[in-house]
Write a protein that holds these residues in place. Structure first.
Motif, short mmCIF file in Angstrom:
data_model
loop_
_atom_site.label_atom_id
_atom_site.label_comp_id
_atom_site.label_asym_id
_atom_site.label_seq_id
_atom_site.Cartn_x
_atom_site.Cartn_y
_atom_site.Cartn_z
N ALA A 295 3.49 -2.32 -0.30
CA ALA A 295 2.67 -2.34 0.93
C ALA A 295 3.56 -2.38 2.17
O ALA A 295 3.27 -1.73 3.18
CB ALA A 295 1.73 -3.56 0.89
N ALA A 296 4.65 -3.14 2.10
CA ALA A 296 5.58 -3.23 3.23
C ALA A 296 6.25 -1.88 3.50
O ALA A 296 6.48 -1.51 4.65
CB ALA A 296 6.64 -4.29 2.95
N LEU A 330 -3.61 -17.01 4.36
CA LEU A 330 -4.66 -16.78 3.35
C LEU A 330 -4.10 -16.87 1.94
O LEU A 330 -4.80 -17.29 1.01
CB LEU A 330 -5.30 -15.40 3.58
CG LEU A 330 -6.45 -15.01 2.65
CD1 LEU A 330 -7.60 -16.00 2.77
CD2 LEU A 330 -6.93 -13.59 2.95
N SER A 331 -2.83 -16.52 1.76
CA SER A 331 -2.24 -16.51 0.41
C SER A 331 -2.22 -17.89 -0.23
O SER A 331 -2.19 -18.00 -1.46
CB SER A 331 -0.82 -15.93 0.45
OG SER A 331 0.08 -16.83 1.07
N SER A 340 -5.12 -13.77 -3.25
CA SER A 340 -3.82 -14.29 -2.83
C SER A 340 -2.76 -13.19 -2.87
O SER A 340 -1.93 -13.07 -1.96
CB SER A 340 -3.41 -15.45 -3.74
OG SER A 340 -2.21 -16.04 -3.28
N LEU A 341 -2.80 -12.33 -3.90
CA LEU A 341 -1.83 -11.24 -4.00
C LEU A 341 -2.04 -10.22 -2.88
O LEU A 341 -1.08 -9.73 -2.28
CB LEU A 341 -1.93 -10.56 -5.37
CG LEU A 341 -0.93 -9.43 -5.63
CD1 LEU A 341 0.50 -9.95 -5.57
CD2 LEU A 341 -1.20 -8.77 -6.98
N VAL A 342 -3.31 -9.91 -2.59
CA VAL A 342 -3.61 -8.99 -1.49
C VAL A 342 -3.11 -9.57 -0.17
O VAL A 342 -2.54 -8.86 0.67
CB VAL A 342 -5.12 -8.69 -1.42
CG1 VAL A 342 -5.47 -7.92 -0.14
CG2 VAL A 342 -5.57 -7.90 -2.64
N ALA A 343 -3.31 -10.88 0.02
CA ALA A 343 -2.85 -11.54 1.24
C ALA A 343 -1.33 -11.48 1.35
O ALA A 343 -0.78 -11.27 2.45
CB ALA A 343 -3.33 -12.98 1.27
N LEU A 344 -0.63 -11.64 0.22
CA LEU A 344 0.83 -11.53 0.23
C LEU A 344 1.26 -10.10 0.58
O LEU A 344 2.29 -9.91 1.23
CB LEU A 344 1.40 -11.93 -1.13
CG LEU A 344 1.35 -13.43 -1.47
CD1 LEU A 344 1.77 -13.67 -2.92
CD2 LEU A 344 2.27 -14.22 -0.52
N ALA A 349 3.88 -6.72 4.43
CA ALA A 349 3.78 -5.50 5.24
C ALA A 349 4.04 -5.80 6.71
O ALA A 349 4.79 -5.09 7.40
CB ALA A 349 2.41 -4.86 5.05
N GLY A 350 3.43 -6.85 7.21
CA GLY A 350 3.59 -7.20 8.62
C GLY A 350 4.99 -7.66 8.96
O GLY A 350 5.57 -7.26 9.98
#
Length: 443
Positions: A295-296, A330-331, A340-344, A349-350
């Motif tokens: 994602a990053a 959120l993670s 939690s994985l989506v939040a990570l 990414a950010g």
């Protein structure tokens, strides 16, 4: 009818040649640099057990790297400005690779501290050296995209380095070595080999590049020379002036806050993912740990281009960092492993995408020897955030008797960083605009 190429088209063609030649190699160097400083996170539990190191000592040792790194950043970058990138990047990579490989011999807290400190000393100057090097080859209007490509190195280090580190950890017992010893040995020697290669591959300046024709060299010299003249007229021109410049110090403070947040995630992501999966750190956890960095990778490709295209680097950077803070918070606040994985993924990414956008601020302001000293200072003071983060995280968890308190604290520093980026636009803090821009303002 065939369109006649314009000077801007010719410059873009030349920059494309430079991109194809330099960015893949610089990217490889950054992958190895990031992996050798962060692979300690993959070896955390096994290394602690074998070396007899507790959580507080691990946090201190993981962070002390950045003390050595920060102390030698400015002199290292000034030396590179004087002797050239090919010789100095070779020295940096060879020495950090050997020190990283020597981590296989670490036993006890003191040996761990000394080797991590020496690793920081050895690597000092690499990152600001590359940022400075890019200013020799890329005009400012095209530098954000180049830096975004360079920043692929951090996520790629985890996309490929995570499974590699996990696989090496599973060599436990081969030839009498622990898995973490194999990890440090192999990944350290890879950096040394690439360092030797760098001496023969890199050119110090466009004028030295045999793979550019005379017209290409003239275009780059004209575009970058005009920017350097503008920077000299609007920014500090000497090393001491750059180191004491209020704008440079403010950029350093922003980068410090960003790095606190980044390394709060980096050092603990493998164990956090292992906890979500209910497994120990190994090849499977390494694969899942790669997902946030994919994602990053996408964010590092899209967001710097968006910032360049809209000319709104400041607002895009602030929004990106705030998004990372939301993901980090959120993670640890949800009971769902999937959420939690989506939040990570959002956090990673950010944190990665904001950094190449950030570096367009000081590089549009600093030139010449002032850039060598100023960029190194920003990176060195920022890197101290990597020392502070694991220790602050451990302190918060102990003080509040909560395993989530540390990450919540780092979430707060992330939002502080976003606010500080927005404040760049107030009077007295806006960096000088570059001479040539394809669209929008520099900041």
């Amino acid at each position: 009818m065939t369109a006649i190429p314009t000077p801007a088209d010719d410059l873009a063609t030349t920059v494309a040649k430079v991109t194809r030649r330099l960015l893949p190699f610089l990217l490889l160097m950054y992958v190895l640099a990031f992996l050798d400083r962060a692979n300690i996170g993959f070896a955390k539990k096994a290394f602690q057990a074998d070396a007899g190191i507790g959580d507080a000592a691990f946090a201190f040792g993981a962070g002390i790297f950045f003390i050595g790194y920060a102390l030698f950043e400015v002199p290292s970058n000034l030396i590179m400005h004087r002797v050239g990138a090919r010789a100095w990047m070779c020295r940096i990579m060879v020495t950090w690779g050997l020190v990283s490989a020597a981590m296989m011999f670490a036993r006890g807290e003191m040996a761990f501290y000394v080797l991590r400190f020496l690793l920081g000393v050895a690597e000092a100057g690499f990152f600001p050296g590359v940022i400075l090097y890019l200013t020799y080859w890329f005009p400012n209007a095209m530098r954000g995209k180049a830096m975004g490509l360079f920043y692929f190195g951090a996520p790629l280090a985890f996309i490929f380095g995570g499974p590699l580190s996990g696989l090496l950890l599973e060599l436990h017992g081969s030839f009498g070595l622990n898995g973490w010893q194999w990890m440090f040995l192999v990944e350290g020697l890879l950096a040394t080999i690439v360092g030797i290669w760098a001496y023969f591959y890199l050119d110090d300046r466009p004028a030295d590049a045999r793979w550019l024709d005379a017209a290409d060299k003239r275009r780059l010299a004209a575009a970058i020379g005009a920017e350097e003249t503008h920077k000299a007229a609007h920014g500090p021109t000497g090393t001491l002036a750059a180191l004491a410049n209020p704008k440079v110090l403010y950029f350093s403070a922003i980068y410090f806050v960003i790095q606190m947040s980044v390394y709060g995630l980096v050092f603990y992501l493998p164990t956090q993912v292992a906890g979500l999966l209910g497994k120990s750190v190994g090849f499977e956890v390494g694969l899942v740990t790669a997902v946030p960095w994919i994602a990053a990778l996408a964010a590092a490709f899209v967001l710097p281009r968006l910032a360049d295209a809209t000319g709104r680097q400041r607002s895009v950077a602030a929004a990106t960092l705030a998004m990372a803070g939301l993901g980090l918070g959120l993670s640890v606040s949800t009971a769902s492993p999937l959420i939690s994985l989506v939040a990570l993924c959002v956090a990673a990414a950010g944190f990665i995408a904001v950094q190449p956008i950030f570096w367009t601020f000081p590089t549009s302001y600093l030139g010449g020897v002032a850039a060598a000293g100023g960029l190194a200072l920003i990176n060195s003071l920022g890197a101290l955030g990597g020392f502070v983060a694991p220790n602050v995280k451990t302190w918060a968890e102990t003080a509040f008797v909560s395993k989530t308190a540390g990450l919540y604290l780092l979430t707060g520093t992330t939002f502080l960083g976003a606010a500080m980026i927005l404040a760049i636009g107030v009077a007295g803090l806006r960096a000088a605009a570059p001479v040539a821009k394809r669209s929008g303002a520099a900041i």
